[in-house]
Design a protein around this motif. Structure first.
Motif, PDB file in Angstrom:
ATOM      1  N   LEU A 164       0.819  -1.206   0.000  1.00 23.49           N
ATOM      2  CA  LEU A 164       0.000   0.000   0.000  1.00 23.49           C
ATOM      3  C   LEU A 164       0.857   1.261   0.000  1.00 23.49           C
ATOM      4  CD1 LEU A 164      -2.841   1.321   0.272  1.00 23.49           C
ATOM      5  CD2 LEU A 164      -2.535   1.173   2.749  1.00 23.49           C
ATOM      6  N   THR A 167       3.564   1.964  -3.021  1.00 24.87           N
ATOM      7  CA  THR A 167       3.030   1.940  -4.389  1.00 24.87           C
ATOM      8  C   THR A 167       2.075   3.125  -4.548  1.00 24.87           C
ATOM      9  OG1 THR A 167       1.085   0.589  -3.878  1.00 24.87           O
ATOM     10  CG2 THR A 167       3.147  -0.593  -4.367  1.00 24.87           C
ATOM     11  N   VAL A 169      -0.941   3.049  -4.917  1.00 26.31           N
ATOM     12  CA  VAL A 169      -2.267   2.717  -4.399  1.00 26.31           C
ATOM     13  C   VAL A 169      -2.629   3.625  -3.224  1.00 26.31           C
ATOM     14  CG1 VAL A 169      -3.659   0.905  -3.309  1.00 26.31           C
ATOM     15  CG2 VAL A 169      -2.087   0.336  -5.176  1.00 26.31           C
ATOM     16  N   TRP A 172      -3.814   7.051  -4.302  1.00 27.01           N
ATOM     17  CA  TRP A 172      -5.144   6.926  -4.918  1.00 27.01           C
ATOM     18  C   TRP A 172      -6.219   6.778  -3.845  1.00 27.01           C
ATOM     19  CZ3 TRP A 172      -8.550   2.842  -4.377  1.00 27.01           C
ATOM     20  CH2 TRP A 172      -9.718   2.941  -5.143  1.00 27.01           C
ATOM     21  N   ALA A 173      -5.957   5.941  -2.844  1.00 29.09           N
ATOM     22  CA  ALA A 173      -6.951   5.705  -1.793  1.00 29.09           C
ATOM     23  C   ALA A 173      -7.189   6.964  -0.967  1.00 29.09           C
ATOM     24  CB  ALA A 173      -6.501   4.561  -0.898  1.00 29.09           C
ATOM     25  N   GLY A 179     -12.414   5.524  -1.767  1.00 28.51           N
ATOM     26  CA  GLY A 179     -11.155   4.796  -1.630  1.00 28.51           C
ATOM     27  C   GLY A 179     -10.616   4.846  -0.214  1.00 28.51           C
ATOM     28  N   MET A 183     -10.140   1.694   2.339  1.00 30.54           N
ATOM     29  CA  MET A 183      -8.833   1.415   2.927  1.00 30.54           C
ATOM     30  C   MET A 183      -8.954   1.202   4.439  1.00 30.54           C
ATOM     31  SD  MET A 183      -5.334   3.693   2.747  1.00 30.54           S
ATOM     32  CE  MET A 183      -6.134   5.094   3.557  1.00 30.54           C
TER      33      MET A 183
END
Length: 325
Positions: A164, A167, A169, A172-173, A179, A183
């Motif tokens: 998490l 990266t 990700v 984005w979350a 998102g 999470m």
């Protein structure tokens, strides 16, 4: 008590600098998803306990208290200013993450929600017994066996750290309500999955002896500690979302990141100690129950098992003596 400060942006981020009063104040948000889920969890748990008591069955008060403490921990870092400032400061976000994935799951699981549901839900073949049959089918399904296996549970837990934050990700979350909420739910889910097999308060598809559970726990500890150390020693901002804190707060992004890393590192110790204590205590209680069960059986049958074993030992030497007669 001061409020959480002026909120702005689609995620209702605070603009006033953090202090204790703002951190513990209620945090306004578009939809308080996790607090609402906790409220639902409290109502369902209370209904199940009431149902048991109504038919004359007991349920340990300690388990109810434990479940309530777990829910309050989740609400405490998602419905208060901690939830708001977790969108602005990496250190507060990491505190929120660690509580959701490493601390709250322990009292939640000590509440034995699966056992309570199996006892409270009606049984039978009709529609009335369908919820209990579905729960049993899930517990015995191949999906549950794979998901709860130590390798998968540990891998998912570590993936929620390294996969998490290192990266895209994570950015984005953090950028949207859906998102971000997903999470947070994921943090609770992976923590519950990991500690479900370690504590074994509820029935699990892969029961293990306590020493192996402790070994599994200590396998994850170095990876978790290294995760925190990586943030503490990094010379660059790892989490890009938090790279530009509000200038008026006079908090450097890198310094705040190091505080967040220290929080993550510290949480590799506290839950580990709690789980070891719980496993050892439950192990001792299980041994005591087994000893009492053996004693009761011996009282009922005149200790036939021990007498048969002694007779078997006595008979071992007879053929040998006869052969030398």
């Amino acid at each position: 008590m001061p409020g959480p400060g002026h909120m702005s942006g689609p995620m209702w981020q605070p603009t006033a600098p953090p202090d204790l009063g703002r951190l513990v104040a209620w945090h306004p948000q578009p939809v308080p998803v996790l607090p609402l889920l906790c409220l639902l969890g409290a109502l369902l748990y209370g209904w199940a306990v009431w149902r048991l008591r109504r038919r004359g069955d007991d349920w340990p008060i300690g388990r109810t208290v434990s479940w309530t403490v777990g829910l309050l921990l989740v609400v405490g870092v998602t419905g208060t200013g901690v939830g708001g400032y977790s969108m602005a400061l990496f250190s507060v976000h990491m505190l929120q993450h660690m509580v959701l994935s490493m601390l709250a799951p322990i009292p939640l699981l000590m509440g034995a929600p699966i056992t309570l549901a199996l006892r409270a839900l009606p049984s039978g073949r009709g529609r009335r017994g369908a919820p209990r049959r579905v729960l049993l089918a899930l517990l015995h399904s191949r999906f549950a066996r794979v998901l709860s296996s130590p390798v998968v549970a540990v891998s998912l837990f570590l993936l929620s750290l390294y996969g998490l934050y290192f990266t895209p990700v994570f950015d984005w979350a953090m950028s949207g309500f859906v998102g971000h909420t997903a999470m947070l739910i994921h943090f609770v889910a992976v923590g519950m999955l990991l500690f479900w097999g370690l504590l074994e308060v509820d029935p699990v598809p892969h029961p293990m002896r306590p020493p192996f559970r402790i070994v599994e726990l200590f396998v994850t500890a170095p990876f978790h500690a290294f995760f925190g150390i990586a943030f503490m020693t990094s010379k660059d901002e790892v989490a890009g979302y938090f790279a530009h804190p509000m200038a008026s707060w006079h908090l450097g992004a890198l310094a705040d990141q190091r505080v967040g890393g220290a929080i993550a590192w510290a949480f590799s110790e506290v839950p580990t100690l709690l789980v070891v204590i719980v496993v050892v205590v439950l192990w001792a209680r299980s041994s005591d129950r087994e000893a009492r069960r053996v004693d009761r059986r011996a009282d009922r049958d005149g200790d036939q098992e021990r007498n048969a074993y002694n007779a078997w030992l006595a008979g071992l030497g007879q053929p040998h003596r006869q052969g030398h007669a």
